[in-house]
Design an enzyme around this catalytic site. Structure first.
Site, PDB file in Angstrom:
ATOM      1  N   ARG A   1       0.801  -1.330   0.316  1.00  0.00           N
ATOM      2  CA  ARG A   1      -0.015  -0.087   0.425  1.00  0.00           C
ATOM      3  C   ARG A   1       0.338   1.457  -0.163  1.00  0.00           C
ATOM      4  O   ARG A   1       1.597   1.326   0.892  1.00  0.00           O
ATOM      5  CB  ARG A   1      -1.394  -0.156   1.369  1.00  0.00           C
TER       6      ARG A   1
ATOM      7  N   TYR B   1      -1.347  -2.756  -6.632  1.00  0.00           N
ATOM      8  CA  TYR B   1      -1.260  -4.038  -5.485  1.00  0.00           C
ATOM      9  C   TYR B   1      -2.723  -3.848  -5.055  1.00  0.00           C
ATOM     10  O   TYR B   1      -3.384  -2.931  -5.186  1.00  0.00           O
ATOM     11  CB  TYR B   1      -0.257  -3.397  -4.750  1.00  0.00           C
ATOM     12  N   GLY B   2      -3.264  -5.214  -4.702  1.00  0.00           N
ATOM     13  CA  GLY B   2      -4.073  -5.609  -3.484  1.00  0.00           C
ATOM     14  C   GLY B   2      -4.957  -4.045  -3.091  1.00  0.00           C
ATOM     15  O   GLY B   2      -6.345  -3.703  -3.005  1.00  0.00           O
ATOM     16  N   GLY B   3      -4.368  -3.601  -1.741  1.00  0.00           N
ATOM     17  CA  GLY B   3      -4.178  -2.561  -0.802  1.00  0.00           C
ATOM     18  C   GLY B   3      -4.864  -1.852  -1.835  1.00  0.00           C
ATOM     19  O   GLY B   3      -5.738  -0.408  -1.453  1.00  0.00           O
TER      20      GLY B   3
ATOM     21  N   LYS C   1      -9.501  -2.202   1.581  1.00  0.00           N
ATOM     22  CA  LYS C   1      -9.293  -0.765   2.100  1.00  0.00           C
ATOM     23  C   LYS C   1     -10.176   0.135   1.803  1.00  0.00           C
ATOM     24  O   LYS C   1     -10.857   1.330   2.523  1.00  0.00           O
ATOM     25  CB  LYS C   1      -7.741  -0.716   2.117  1.00  0.00           C
TER      26      LYS C   1
ATOM     27  N   HIS D   1     -10.871  -2.485  11.053  1.00  0.00           N
ATOM     28  CA  HIS D   1      -9.587  -2.953  10.847  1.00  0.00           C
ATOM     29  C   HIS D   1      -9.897  -4.030  11.921  1.00  0.00           C
ATOM     30  O   HIS D   1      -8.759  -3.986  12.489  1.00  0.00           O
ATOM     31  CB  HIS D   1      -8.429  -2.339  11.345  1.00  0.00           C
TER      32      HIS D   1
ATOM     33  N   SER E   1      -1.679  -3.543   9.595  1.00  0.00           N
ATOM     34  CA  SER E   1      -1.050  -4.612   8.754  1.00  0.00           C
ATOM     35  C   SER E   1       0.005  -5.284   9.179  1.00  0.00           C
ATOM     36  O   SER E   1       0.963  -4.884   9.806  1.00  0.00           O
ATOM     37  CB  SER E   1      -1.044  -3.353   7.590  1.00  0.00           C
TER      38      SER E   1
ATOM     39  N   CYS F   1       0.116  -7.695  11.425  1.00  0.00           N
ATOM     40  CA  CYS F   1       0.972  -7.975  12.434  1.00  0.00           C
ATOM     41  C   CYS F   1       0.184  -9.036  12.915  1.00  0.00           C
ATOM     42  O   CYS F   1       0.184  -9.421  14.195  1.00  0.00           O
ATOM     43  CB  CYS F   1       0.912  -6.727  13.539  1.00  0.00           C
ATOM     44  N   GLY F   2      -0.348 -10.214  12.459  1.00  0.00           N
ATOM     45  CA  GLY F   2      -0.649 -11.365  13.115  1.00  0.00           C
ATOM     46  C   GLY F   2      -2.414 -11.649  13.200  1.00  0.00           C
ATOM     47  O   GLY F   2      -3.207 -12.352  13.737  1.00  0.00           O
ATOM     48  N   LYS F   3      -3.112 -10.359  12.594  1.00  0.00           N
ATOM     49  CA  LYS F   3      -4.942 -10.620  12.274  1.00  0.00           C
ATOM     50  C   LYS F   3      -5.106 -12.266  11.637  1.00  0.00           C
ATOM     51  O   LYS F   3      -6.058 -13.160  12.286  1.00  0.00           O
ATOM     52  CB  LYS F   3      -5.252  -9.649  11.579  1.00  0.00           C
ATOM     53  N   THR F   4      -4.874 -12.945  10.907  1.00  0.00           N
ATOM     54  CA  THR F   4      -4.582 -13.989   9.909  1.00  0.00           C
ATOM     55  C   THR F   4      -4.744 -15.010  10.990  1.00  0.00           C
ATOM     56  O   THR F   4      -5.265 -15.889  11.392  1.00  0.00           O
ATOM     57  CB  THR F   4      -4.190 -14.206   8.599  1.00  0.00           C
TER      58      THR F   4
ATOM     59  N   ASP G   1      -9.960  -9.452   8.423  1.00  0.00           N
ATOM     60  CA  ASP G   1      -8.901  -8.484   7.971  1.00  0.00           C
ATOM     61  C   ASP G   1     -10.514  -6.843   8.437  1.00  0.00           C
ATOM     62  O   ASP G   1      -9.734  -5.710   9.370  1.00  0.00           O
ATOM     63  CB  ASP G   1      -8.576  -7.980   6.149  1.00  0.00           C
TER      64      ASP G   1
ATOM     65  N   ASN H   1       5.943  -8.955   2.059  1.00  0.00           N
ATOM     66  CA  ASN H   1       5.026  -8.609   1.849  1.00  0.00           C
ATOM     67  C   ASN H   1       4.040  -9.822   0.224  1.00  0.00           C
ATOM     68  O   ASN H   1       3.156  -9.312   0.065  1.00  0.00           O
ATOM     69  CB  ASN H   1       4.402  -7.293   1.430  1.00  0.00           C
TER      70      ASN H   1
ATOM     71  N   ARG I   1       1.868 -12.446  -0.821  1.00  0.00           N
ATOM     72  CA  ARG I   1       0.448 -12.251  -0.899  1.00  0.00           C
ATOM     73  C   ARG I   1      -0.418 -13.432  -1.536  1.00  0.00           C
ATOM     74  O   ARG I   1       0.237 -14.100  -2.210  1.00  0.00           O
ATOM     75  CB  ARG I   1      -0.563 -11.104  -0.719  1.00  0.00           C
TER      76      ARG I   1
HETATM   77  C1  OXD Z   1      -3.366  -4.939   4.621  1.00  0.00           C
HETATM   78  C2  OXD Z   1      -3.721  -5.364   4.322  1.00  0.00           C
HETATM   79  O1  OXD Z   1      -2.390  -3.677   4.220  1.00  0.00           O
HETATM   80  O2  OXD Z   1      -4.969  -5.798   4.762  1.00  0.00           O
HETATM   81  O3  OXD Z   1      -3.903  -3.603   5.870  1.00  0.00           O
HETATM   82  O4  OXD Z   1      -3.874  -5.922   3.236  1.00  0.00           O
HETATM   83 MN    MN Z   2      -5.350  -5.309   6.881  1.00  0.00          MN
END
Ligand code: OXD
Ligand code: MN
Length: 595
Positions: free
Chosen positions: A70, A211-213, A220, A240, A262, A264-267, A287, A377, A379
């Site tokens: 991002r 890029y995704g984000g 996002k 988030h 982002s 930091c381990g949410k998944t 997310d 990063n 993915r």
């Molecule tokens: C982020 C994501 O960047 O979820 O937060 O991809």
């Molecule tokens: Mn995210």
């Protein structure tokens, strides 16, 4: 154009965008499997994608080396006044920004197909869901949107019947002259990338990045930046946050929503397999959480996405076996390394270092190479339905009632493993002052400490001070039905730089304590920063952690916390008169408690 669009607003918008961007053709997506596969076939033929021999129906993409994350410096919240966007957002006057971007959009799709992607965030037709239409000249965006959102002809039927939608315009910003050979990952240079949001008119304009984000605009841009502004206006929350269901050995269910920045381990937390016997964890989202107060007065959360766009490096059968099982097939990988036998590889996937790889830049790589084989990063994009622990209620339009909120970040020092807020206001203060070391999910330096309130700094579509006030107001509305608020730090290190806490499945121990607090089964001890577990209450059974490490992990050092105060002062001062009075009181009280 391959089909007729009956929705007047949509057909006018398509005409307007086509006149501006001048694509060669227009294609309206129906979200079918055939569409996905034929698009992938084209991407393979053009050399943009590589079919993975070892992973059924899975593909690898390599981005341009400049387009890997991002771009926060190029992300804008364009409101009628700067003050409405606030100090945490980049702001440009809407008329000026549109003028600049129209100049960029002019002819930007020449030589390309313009895809019209109707999608739903949240179950199609549910009252909590929102319809978006993304126009994009990137087939990579189309296939990813198929997984991350609900792209469907059923959405088009709702639009035909007159439903409104949020227009999301995207271009990679790389027109092709007649006969010009395309590159593997076309995009625009950083200085002409713009990820722009106009929250007062529910409009998104993104230019220059694939890029995704920056490009999957349901995520996002709509899911957080535009949705947070709508949520503020309508009295709900777009956050988030991951969402999970934890079930204790007696069968009691708890629903937890947790906000971490982002990468930091949410998944990992959302897909955790508890190390504690008898406890079960199910994933609802990793997310984004949209939360509304239900008829029962409680806060109910849905995950508006339908897939995971997860960070690959560090993911392994040790750290996140559920993710590894989720990505066995039907996956889009981006910027991972390629093995000689046709599979993906990344740092931390297992112990074995392959003798040879093709790295994320497409170059030969051997263990002697000094560079990362996969981009940090890199993915994976995979459907949520493929997750072995996906909760049966993950698509329930009613959502799940949240018992616990967790905030946190990546802090090598200062912040203990877990503490609980004294009250809702104090919990909002903990969210508002959350800080974390930056990660490679954002273009820029990694490891810099920054305040990232509620993990929403890059995603809040309006003034952060007003956002804090919105949280306080939601707390007043929820009263004694408000979720309890906790703060965690899985990343504290010892003097030698070693992580003190094993994390991953052992984080269930911390969640168990939270559940026991909710049920008033355990007490807590007061510290200047919040409530800490009483000695012996954190279930460490079967865990090889020394009492010294545990002590360090839980320690609250007054001098270190006092050293945090000037930064919190500056963070709050930047919000000027938008900072809610009760957060000023919270800061004053923290100072008093620290002495
Ligand atoms: C982020 C994501 O960047 O979820 O937060 O991809
Ligand atoms: Mn995210």
């Amino acid at each position: 154009m391959n089909s007729t669009v009956k929705n007047k607003k949509l057909s006018n918008w398509i005409k307007e965008v086509a006149a501006m961007c001048q694509p060669d053709t227009i294609y309206v997506c129906d979200g079918s499997r055939e569409e996905y596969h034929s698009m992938m076939a084209k991407l393979l033929a053009s050399g943009s994608a590589t079919l993975l021999k070892k992973r059924p129906r899975s593909y690898l993409f390599r981005s341009d080396p400049s387009d890997v994350a991002r771009v926060e410096d190029r992300t804008f919240i364009s409101t009628s006044s700067k003050d409405k966007a606030g100090p945490t957002n980049n702001w440009v006057d809407p008329a000026e920004l549109k003028e600049t971007m129209k100049g960029l959009y002019k002819g930007c799709m020449k030589g390309r197909t313009m895809y019209v992607i109707p999608f739903s965030m949240g179950p199609i037709g549910s009252p909590i869901s929102k319809i978006g239409v993304e126009i994009s000249d990137s087939p990579y965006v189309v296939v990813n949107m198929h997984i991350m959102t609900r792209v469907s002809s059923r959405v088009m039927e709702l639009l035909d019947a007159g439903e409104d939608f949020i227009p999301c315009l995207h271009s990679i910003g790389a027109p092709l002259a007649p006969g010009q050979q395309d590159v593997q990952w076309p995009c625009a240079p950083i200085e002409s990338k713009y990820i722009s949001h106009f929250p007062e008119e529910n409009l998104i304009w993104s230019y220059g990045s694939g890029y995704g984000g920056n490009a999957l605009l349901g995520k996002k841009s709509l899911g957080l930046r535009i949705a947070s502004a709508i949520a503020k206006r309508e009295g709900w929350l777009a956050e988030h946050m991951l969402i999970l269901r934890l079930t204790n050995p007696e069968g009691r269910q708890y629903h937890i929503a947790a906000a971490f920045p982002s990468a930091c381990g949410k998944t990992n937390l959302a897909m955790m397999r508890p190390s504690l016997k008898g406890w079960k964890c199910e994933c609802i989202g990793d997310d984004i959480a949209w939360m509304k107060i239900g008829a029962d007065g409680r806060l109910h959360a849905i995950n508006p996405e339908s897939g995971f766009f997860g960070v690959a490096p560090g993911t392994s059968y040790d750290t996140n076996p559920v993710a590894m099982d989720t990505i066995k097939e039907n996956v889009i990988f981006t910027n991972c390394a390629l093995t000689d036998d046709g599979d993906v590889w990344w740092e931390g996937i297992n112990e074995d270092l392959p003798a040879h790889l093709i790295d994320w830049k497409g170059h030969d790589w051997t263990p002697e190479s000094r560079t990362d084989a996969a981009h940090p990063n890199a993915r994976f994009t995979a459907a949520a339905s493929q997750c072995p622990t996906i909760c049966k209620d993950w698509e329930n339009p009613e959502g799940v009632p949240i018992d616990i909120f967790i905030f946190g970040g990546r802090r090598g020092s200062v912040v203990p493993l877990v503490h609980e807020a004294f009250s809702w206001e104090h919990g909002v203060f903990l969210g508002a002052t959350a800080a974390s070391e930056t990660t490679s999910a954002i273009i820029g330096a990694v490891g810099n400490l920054r305040r990232d309130p509620f993990a929403m700094k890059p995603f809040c579509g309006y003034n952060m001070g007003d956002y804090f006030q919105h949280w306080l107001t939601m707390g007043e509305r929820l009263g004694n039905k408000a979720p309890r608020i906790f703060y965690v730090n899985w990343f504290r290190k010892d003097q030698d730089g070693k992580f003190l806490w094993p994390g991953f499945s052992d984080n269930s121990r911390v969640l168990k304590w939270m559940c026991e607090r909710v049920d008033a089964r355990v007490g807590a001890q007061k510290s200047p920063i919040g409530l800490l577990p009483l000695e012996g209450d954190l279930d460490l059974s079967g865990l090889a952690i020394s009492p010294e490490d545990m002590k360090e992990l839980m320690s609250v050092n007054t001098a270190e916390w006092k050293a945090e105060l000037p930064d919190i002062d500056a963070h709050f001062a930047s919000l000027e008169n938008r900072l809610p009075e009760s957060l000023k009181i919270q800061l004053r009280d923290l100072k008093k408690r620290l002495g």
